[in-house]
Enzyme design. Sequence first.
Site, short mmCIF file in Angstrom:
data_model
loop_
_atom_site.label_atom_id
_atom_site.label_comp_id
_atom_site.label_asym_id
_atom_site.label_seq_id
_atom_site.Cartn_x
_atom_site.Cartn_y
_atom_site.Cartn_z
CB CYS A 115 -28.11 28.19 70.59
SG CYS A 115 -27.93 29.00 72.19
CG HIS B 242 -25.04 31.97 69.50
ND1 HIS B 242 -25.49 33.14 70.02
CD2 HIS B 242 -25.59 31.16 70.28
CE1 HIS B 242 -26.38 33.10 71.08
NE2 HIS B 242 -26.43 31.66 71.19
P1 NAP Z 1 -37.37 33.52 78.18
O1 NAP Z 1 -37.49 34.73 77.09
O2 NAP Z 1 -37.15 34.09 79.56
O3 NAP Z 1 -38.90 32.90 78.18
C1 NAP Z 1 -39.14 31.96 79.44
C2 NAP Z 1 -40.54 31.20 78.94
O4 NAP Z 1 -40.81 30.39 80.25
C3 NAP Z 1 -41.67 32.45 79.45
O5 NAP Z 1 -42.71 32.03 78.40
C4 NAP Z 1 -42.06 32.13 80.77
O6 NAP Z 1 -43.49 32.80 80.90
C5 NAP Z 1 -41.99 30.76 80.94
N1 NAP Z 1 -41.77 30.44 82.23
C6 NAP Z 1 -41.06 31.24 83.32
N2 NAP Z 1 -41.23 30.70 84.53
C7 NAP Z 1 -42.18 29.78 84.29
C8 NAP Z 1 -42.88 28.81 85.46
N3 NAP Z 1 -42.63 28.85 86.73
N4 NAP Z 1 -43.67 28.05 84.96
C9 NAP Z 1 -44.13 27.78 83.51
N5 NAP Z 1 -43.44 28.76 82.59
C10 NAP Z 1 -42.52 29.56 83.16
O7 NAP Z 1 -36.48 32.41 77.82
P2 NAP Z 1 -36.09 31.86 76.16
O8 NAP Z 1 -34.85 32.69 75.85
O9 NAP Z 1 -37.31 31.98 75.32
O10 NAP Z 1 -35.65 30.39 76.52
C11 NAP Z 1 -36.63 29.30 76.77
C12 NAP Z 1 -35.97 28.11 76.70
O11 NAP Z 1 -35.23 27.70 75.58
C13 NAP Z 1 -34.94 27.97 77.94
O12 NAP Z 1 -34.87 26.48 78.54
C14 NAP Z 1 -33.56 28.19 77.29
O13 NAP Z 1 -32.69 27.60 77.85
C15 NAP Z 1 -33.79 27.53 75.99
N6 NAP Z 1 -33.11 28.11 74.89
C16 NAP Z 1 -32.94 29.65 74.38
C17 NAP Z 1 -32.26 30.06 73.40
C18 NAP Z 1 -32.32 31.36 72.86
O14 NAP Z 1 -31.62 31.79 71.88
N7 NAP Z 1 -32.76 32.38 73.70
C19 NAP Z 1 -31.49 28.86 72.52
C20 NAP Z 1 -31.93 27.72 72.78
C21 NAP Z 1 -32.52 27.37 73.99
P3 NAP Z 1 -43.89 34.12 81.27
O15 NAP Z 1 -43.85 34.97 80.35
O16 NAP Z 1 -45.29 33.95 82.02
O17 NAP Z 1 -42.93 34.48 82.59
#
Ligand code: NAP
Length: 368
Positions: free
Chosen positions: A161, A256
Amino acid sequence: GVFMSEKISVGILGATGIVGQNYINLLKNHPWFKVTYLAASPNSAGKTYEEAVSGRWHMKDDIPAEIKKIIVEDANDVNKAKGQCTVLFSAVDLDKKLIAELELSYAENGFAVISNNSAHRFTPDVPMIIPEINHNHTALIDIQRKNRGWKTGLIAVKSNCSIQSYMSPLYALIEAGYPVKKMFVTTLQALSGAGYPGPSGLDVLDNVIPYIKGEEEKSENEPLKILGHIKDGTVANANLPLITAHCNRVPVIHGHTACVSLEFQNDKPDLDEIISIWSNFKSLPQKMLLPSAPERPIIYHYESNRPQPQKDRDTDKAMAVSVGRLRTCNLMDIRFVGLHHNTIRGAAGGCILSAELLKVQGYLGERV
Ligand code: NAP
């Protein structure tokens, strides 16, 4: 009535996270896609979606009624998704190596995997797509399928991002005949970029954290793959621009910001010409009227104190990049400020736009 073809059934891996919730919100009334499958960690598996996100639903709109009662499955169990959907948006947060393996195994099992994660960004036969810039890199999917013997499976990823606030302004200039030699960028990145719950309030309020693990390397390297071209079954990265990045976490919830200085390789366009290049920039997603495409991918603000996260992040479905403060630079040629919505344009919305591109290009299995 009008002829309506059936919608493509899609699943979300990491459906309970910040990015996952944005998918659910953005796909609510999508004309082409319907959410039929949700998966997250083993902690959420077996619960209804409503139970699984209880106390941590972040969207302004309620959970869509048709989503609330879906039982969340374990994202680590590929078999659970079989027969439930054909496209999977991957937004799980796990160890990189595990994500890389997991996404591969979904693709091997015939799913079209479109990922937010960095695990496959530099896998040689995986395209890293910003649809307005390198929509032609989806041709790597033919190579990927040939290499791996996949028929319907695929992996496509989006970039980090952090780079999206300046990639389309940069590309628009290059495309208009002004290649860029050097770029110096300082990012001011929102808290939602770190997922939920993210860093503690005590650490971030009244503060700036001048380090985000891995972010500067991504900001410096990923643009070169995106600006590269397909050659010998992979992407030959662009050599320029040489980029140096300073990435900071700031107490903004979404959006951002990037402060950019750049130096042109040859001719320097004047400032009015740059504004006109940005304001007139349109690409394939606009020409094909993809449902999530912003009408104008780059919006120039003349007010001297814009763009601002609070005021500008939601412009055009939160899919436009807002720029402003274009002026000459004392060290390089020009400087400006760019802004985008990190969890929409920079995450879920960006991948949905890629999926729309893949659909019209015939990669989503429905056109054999
Ligand atoms: P987040 O809010 O922490 O959500 C993480 C997700 O992954 C939740 O659904 C969680 O499920 C699941 N998860 C965690 N541990 C797991 C496991 N052991 N097995 C299977 N699923 C699991 O993170 P996020 O910000 O949404 O980010 C998700 C992805 O997108 C990441 O790879 C991040 O790098 C990428 N990303 C994020 C952004 C952003 O702006 N936030 C931008 C670009 C890319 P539970 O709820 O059941 O724990």
